[in-house]
Design a protein around this motif. Sequence first.
Motif, short mmCIF file in Angstrom:
data_model
loop_
_atom_site.label_atom_id
_atom_site.label_comp_id
_atom_site.label_asym_id
_atom_site.label_seq_id
_atom_site.Cartn_x
_atom_site.Cartn_y
_atom_site.Cartn_z
N LEU A 1 0.83 -1.20 0.00
CA LEU A 1 0.00 0.00 0.00
C LEU A 1 0.87 1.26 0.00
CD1 LEU A 1 -3.11 0.75 0.31
CD2 LEU A 1 -2.52 1.25 2.69
N TYR B 1 -4.70 -5.70 4.70
CA TYR B 1 -5.06 -4.36 4.25
C TYR B 1 -5.82 -3.71 5.39
CZ TYR B 1 -7.47 -0.64 1.60
OH TYR B 1 -7.96 0.56 1.15
N ASN C 1 1.50 -1.55 5.87
CA ASN C 1 1.46 -2.59 4.85
C ASN C 1 1.54 -3.95 5.53
OD1 ASN C 1 4.25 -3.34 5.25
ND2 ASN C 1 4.84 -1.58 4.02
N TYR D 1 -7.60 0.25 -2.25
CA TYR D 1 -7.76 -1.10 -2.77
C TYR D 1 -9.22 -1.51 -2.92
CZ TYR D 1 -2.83 -2.34 -1.81
OH TYR D 1 -1.46 -2.42 -1.78
#
Length: 410
Positions: free
Chosen positions: A263, A284, A308, A387
């Motif tokens: 990320l 996530y 992350n 995402y």
Amino acid sequence: MVPSTTRRAIVAVMAGLSTSPVVPSSAQAPTVIRLGVLSDFSGPYRDWSGPTTLACVQQAVEEMRVLRPELRVEVLQADHQNKPDVGVNTAREWFDRRGVDAIVDVNNSAVGLAVSSVAREKNKVFLASGASTAALTGAQCSPNTVHWTYDTYMLAKSTSQAMVRNGGDSWFFITADYAFGHQIERDATQFVRQAGGRVLGAVRYPFPQTTDFSSQMLQAQASGAKVLALANAGNDTVNCVKQAQEFGLGRRGIRVALMLAYLTDIHTMGLQTAQSLVLAESFYWDLNDRTRAFMDRVRGRLAGNSLNQMNAGGYAATLHYLKAVADMDAVRAKASGLETVLRMKAMPTDDDCFGPGSIRADGRKLHPAYLFEVKKPEESKAPFDYYKLVGTTPAEEAFRPMAEGGCPLV
């Protein structure tokens, strides 16, 4: 020689010290568990590893202090500089002279394999949350190592099979010339071919000296491949994606597959550049209520950064390790890293980052893997809202079957 950046960061574990009675000098000193976060604190992977993983390890220690206030823990940190000899020297110094019981992270596969060997030699513990090579639970597995978060097998399987299913049946690799790059290229090649695709070529570049990927982009373009696979990480991945866009590979119908990205990489690229990229991760922050709750707890330690999967792995591995230490008592845990890892394997895992899971005999921590697509700029509604979940691989299918790894422990 131990890097000059090595220093002790003592975490708040001395609850009630100011009001405790004076302990007679003849009394036995309390047992202190020492963790060493060995990571990249100054190099190309700093922005998505060292400082943020350290913050997450400290968060795990603080949570255990609340649960078990009698458990005393100290955290050290050091920079491995992405050099196996530096990592080995630091590990030996920590184990031999600093009383370190477990090393956490090591976000470099070559350094991770070297540190795993030292931990076994010294009968200590290695909690690998950043090293990605699947060899850690394969031919080079160790009874003193637990491999958390992800590995090359999981990343390659999740991304390559999905790309081939969606029409990306011809591939070209740009590969960093070190252990991680080599292995993920091999693993992805295997899965591409199993899915009916072809690998038309590959080019390796020296790490970390390369920043201009013009030559590699021209070779990828000339190959006629439909997919450009980036078998690298960190700043190299960011630079490759940006240069692929500059060369117009997308306009020519070439899709970019990220073999390892986070990320934090997407944040660096920006959604305008990264939109529609596909990548696999095992964590996530906005995945579910538990991951959001963890993000809320740790946010104050992050200095505006996001999390992350590697950072989350550092937290979860540390938390489970300390639970095992508390279960068996700190004196026994300090005496034998092997016994501590056996206790970790015997206990089911459960934390807000990865949910319930388990640790196999070969040291592989099991949890689901997720396939994400990066949102378009107009789809993002908040910071780090990047995402869309497009697929989930169950824990029992996400990682290499134990019988295929060649681990001599099983």
